[in-house]
Scaffold this motif. Structure first.
Motif, short mmCIF file in Angstrom:
data_model
loop_
_atom_site.label_atom_id
_atom_site.label_comp_id
_atom_site.label_asym_id
_atom_site.label_seq_id
_atom_site.Cartn_x
_atom_site.Cartn_y
_atom_site.Cartn_z
N LEU A 246 0.83 -1.22 0.00
CA LEU A 246 0.00 0.00 0.00
C LEU A 246 0.86 1.26 0.00
CD1 LEU A 246 -2.80 -1.07 2.52
CD2 LEU A 246 -2.89 -1.08 0.02
N GLU A 247 1.98 1.23 0.74
CA GLU A 247 2.87 2.40 0.76
C GLU A 247 3.53 2.60 -0.61
OE1 GLU A 247 5.47 1.74 4.05
OE2 GLU A 247 4.00 2.44 5.54
N SER A 248 3.82 1.49 -1.30
CA SER A 248 4.38 1.60 -2.65
C SER A 248 3.37 2.25 -3.60
CB SER A 248 4.76 0.20 -3.17
OG SER A 248 5.20 0.27 -4.50
N MET A 249 2.10 1.87 -3.46
CA MET A 249 1.06 2.49 -4.29
C MET A 249 0.91 3.96 -3.93
SD MET A 249 -2.92 1.32 -4.81
CE MET A 249 -2.46 -0.22 -5.60
N GLN A 250 0.99 4.27 -2.65
CA GLN A 250 0.85 5.65 -2.20
C GLN A 250 1.95 6.54 -2.77
OE1 GLN A 250 1.23 6.22 2.10
NE2 GLN A 250 -0.45 7.67 2.07
N SER A 251 3.14 5.96 -2.98
CA SER A 251 4.26 6.72 -3.53
C SER A 251 4.24 6.74 -5.06
CB SER A 251 5.58 6.14 -3.03
OG SER A 251 5.79 4.83 -3.55
N GLY A 252 3.19 6.15 -5.66
CA GLY A 252 3.04 6.21 -7.10
C GLY A 252 3.74 5.11 -7.86
N GLU A 253 4.14 4.04 -7.19
CA GLU A 253 4.86 2.95 -7.87
C GLU A 253 3.95 1.77 -8.20
OE1 GLU A 253 8.33 2.15 -5.45
OE2 GLU A 253 9.47 3.62 -6.62
N LEU A 254 3.43 1.07 -7.22
CA LEU A 254 2.59 -0.10 -7.47
C LEU A 254 1.28 0.33 -8.12
CD1 LEU A 254 2.51 -3.20 -6.96
CD2 LEU A 254 1.27 -2.70 -4.84
N ALA A 255 0.95 -0.27 -9.26
CA ALA A 255 -0.23 0.16 -10.02
C ALA A 255 -1.52 -0.41 -9.44
CB ALA A 255 -0.08 -0.28 -11.48
N VAL A 256 -1.47 -1.65 -8.97
CA VAL A 256 -2.68 -2.30 -8.47
C VAL A 256 -2.27 -3.43 -7.52
CG1 VAL A 256 -2.73 -3.93 -10.41
CG2 VAL A 256 -4.83 -3.44 -9.17
N PRO A 289 -13.49 -13.12 1.11
CA PRO A 289 -13.38 -12.49 -0.22
C PRO A 289 -12.15 -11.60 -0.38
CG PRO A 289 -15.11 -11.45 1.06
CD PRO A 289 -14.67 -12.64 1.85
N PHE A 290 -11.61 -11.58 -1.61
CA PHE A 290 -10.56 -10.63 -2.00
C PHE A 290 -11.21 -9.30 -2.38
CE2 PHE A 290 -8.09 -14.54 -2.99
CZ PHE A 290 -6.89 -14.20 -2.38
N GLN A 291 -10.41 -8.22 -2.34
CA GLN A 291 -10.90 -6.90 -2.79
C GLN A 291 -9.81 -6.21 -3.60
OE1 GLN A 291 -13.05 -4.53 0.36
NE2 GLN A 291 -12.36 -6.18 1.68
N LEU A 292 -10.20 -5.66 -4.75
CA LEU A 292 -9.26 -4.92 -5.60
C LEU A 292 -8.87 -3.60 -4.93
CD1 LEU A 292 -7.87 -4.77 -8.41
CD2 LEU A 292 -9.88 -3.49 -9.19
N VAL A 293 -7.57 -3.28 -5.01
CA VAL A 293 -7.08 -2.00 -4.48
C VAL A 293 -6.39 -1.24 -5.62
CG1 VAL A 293 -5.70 -0.83 -2.72
CG2 VAL A 293 -6.64 -3.12 -2.26
N THR A 294 -6.85 -0.04 -5.89
CA THR A 294 -6.25 0.83 -6.89
C THR A 294 -5.95 2.17 -6.22
OG1 THR A 294 -8.36 1.77 -7.58
CG2 THR A 294 -7.66 -0.26 -8.70
N PRO A 295 -5.23 3.06 -6.90
CA PRO A 295 -4.99 4.37 -6.30
C PRO A 295 -6.28 5.09 -5.91
CG PRO A 295 -3.49 4.02 -8.12
CD PRO A 295 -4.43 2.85 -8.13
N GLU A 296 -7.37 4.80 -6.60
CA GLU A 296 -8.64 5.46 -6.30
C GLU A 296 -9.27 4.95 -4.99
OE1 GLU A 296 -7.85 4.18 -9.32
OE2 GLU A 296 -7.40 6.15 -10.17
N THR A 297 -8.97 3.72 -4.61
CA THR A 297 -9.56 3.15 -3.39
C THR A 297 -8.53 2.98 -2.28
OG1 THR A 297 -9.19 0.87 -4.16
CG2 THR A 297 -11.30 1.91 -4.73
N LEU A 298 -7.31 3.47 -2.52
CA LEU A 298 -6.19 3.22 -1.60
C LEU A 298 -6.46 3.72 -0.18
CD1 LEU A 298 -3.26 2.43 -1.01
CD2 LEU A 298 -2.56 4.65 -1.95
N GLU A 299 -7.01 4.94 -0.05
CA GLU A 299 -7.18 5.56 1.27
C GLU A 299 -8.00 4.68 2.20
OE1 GLU A 299 -5.65 8.11 2.56
OE2 GLU A 299 -4.52 8.29 0.71
#
Length: 305
Positions: A246-256, A289-299
């Protein structure tokens, strides 16, 4: 197929009124998701007044079998196993069944007929779904076109194959997407750095990485950073939604990434073990269940960490 079983007969033969202990064998301690799952188990056991002890199998099938035999000899009320090899669980199941000790498999589902035994259940998630969610998001980000490489987890884990099958099935729906490589990095960050470096230095034209977990995804991103390649040039997707992911996504690296619930699985496994030990009804299979995480749902997911 789900079905209910009664643990009463087992409880009558395997526990004493005052004994309250659970033994757990984990495939490996040095894994971020499994560490979170282990912490959830500890919290649930403490909340219910049970002692719980954890053993590290260190990805060794023989070591894990010995651990289960030792736990059975100690007379624990229930055993929980996160198996090293999902195709090599029958002897561990046999040991628990022989000693009339309730057994819960967690996170990694046995591939054999282990669950046909009374007092043996599974708590985990539908692993193929994680790969499906990951690749659907990557395909959309790619605009339906591009070369995708898959970083595989441990080949002894059924989750590796199921997640990969989910990725491949979605990719096959897009004529413009080609799977150009797939190799194992054993769910490890350091091995993923080496694999990604080899792919890039070898001249592979890669547009996206579908990694079977976040650790390997972060390893791929580390390799890209060392080689001067930005996350915009190669999209990288992971699975698990660990804190590092999640921190990688927050820094703009991990896409999903795809959230795998360590509390749902770990806490659920302890609840199932205690219910079996106390003679309560337990579902044969419990899927979280699994849940998709994207930059839009990261918070939302960062807030729940």
């Amino acid at each position: 197929m789900k079905r209910l079983l009664l643990g009463a007969a087992l409880a009558a033969t395997c526990t004493t009124a005052m004994a309250q202990s659970i033994g757990v064998s984990i495939a490996r301690f040095d894994d971020n998701f499994l560490t979170s799952m282990r912490q959830a188990m500890e919290a649930e056991a403490e909340a219910q007044g049970y002692d719980i002890q954890f053993l590290d199998a260190q990805e060794d099938i023989g070591r894990q079998l010995s651990q289960v035999q030792s736990l059975a000899a100690q007379g624990v009320d229930a055993i929980i196993i996160n198996p090293v090899d999902t195709a090599a669980t029958s002897r561990m199941t046999g040991e628990a069944v022989l000693q009339n000790i309730p057994l819960v498999y967690v996170n990694r589902e046995p591939e054999g007929d282990d669950l046909d035994n009374d007092g043996v259940v599974f708590v985990g998630s539908e692993q193929k779904r994680a790969g499906t969610l990951q690749m659907e998001a990557l395909a959309e980000m790619l605009g339906g076109e591009g070369n995708v490489a898959i970083m595989l987890g441990n080949l002894a884990s059924g989750a590796t194959h199921k997640r990969t099958n989910g990725v491949k099935e979605v990719a096959a729906e897009y004529p413009g997407i080609e799977i150009i490589a797939e190799q194992p990095a054993d769910y490890q960050r350091t091995e993923a750095i080496d694999l990604m470096t080899n792919w890039i230095v070898g001249g592979q034209q890669i547009d996206a990485i579908a990694a079977n977990n976040d650790e390997m995804a972060i390893g791929a991103l580390n390799a890209m950073r060392q080689l001067g390649i930005s996350p915009e040039e190669i999209l990288v997707g992971g699975i698990d939604a660990t804190r590092d992911g999640l921190e990688s996504m927050q820094s703009g690296e991990l896409a999903v990434t795809v959230f795998q619930d360590p509390v749902g699985q770990g806490g659920g496994a302890v609840k199932a073990a205690i219910d079996l030990a106390e003679g309560n009804e337990v579902e044969k299979t419990t899927m979280v269940p699994f849940q998709l995480v994207t930059p839009e749902t990261l918070e939302e997911f960062l807030a729940n960490q």
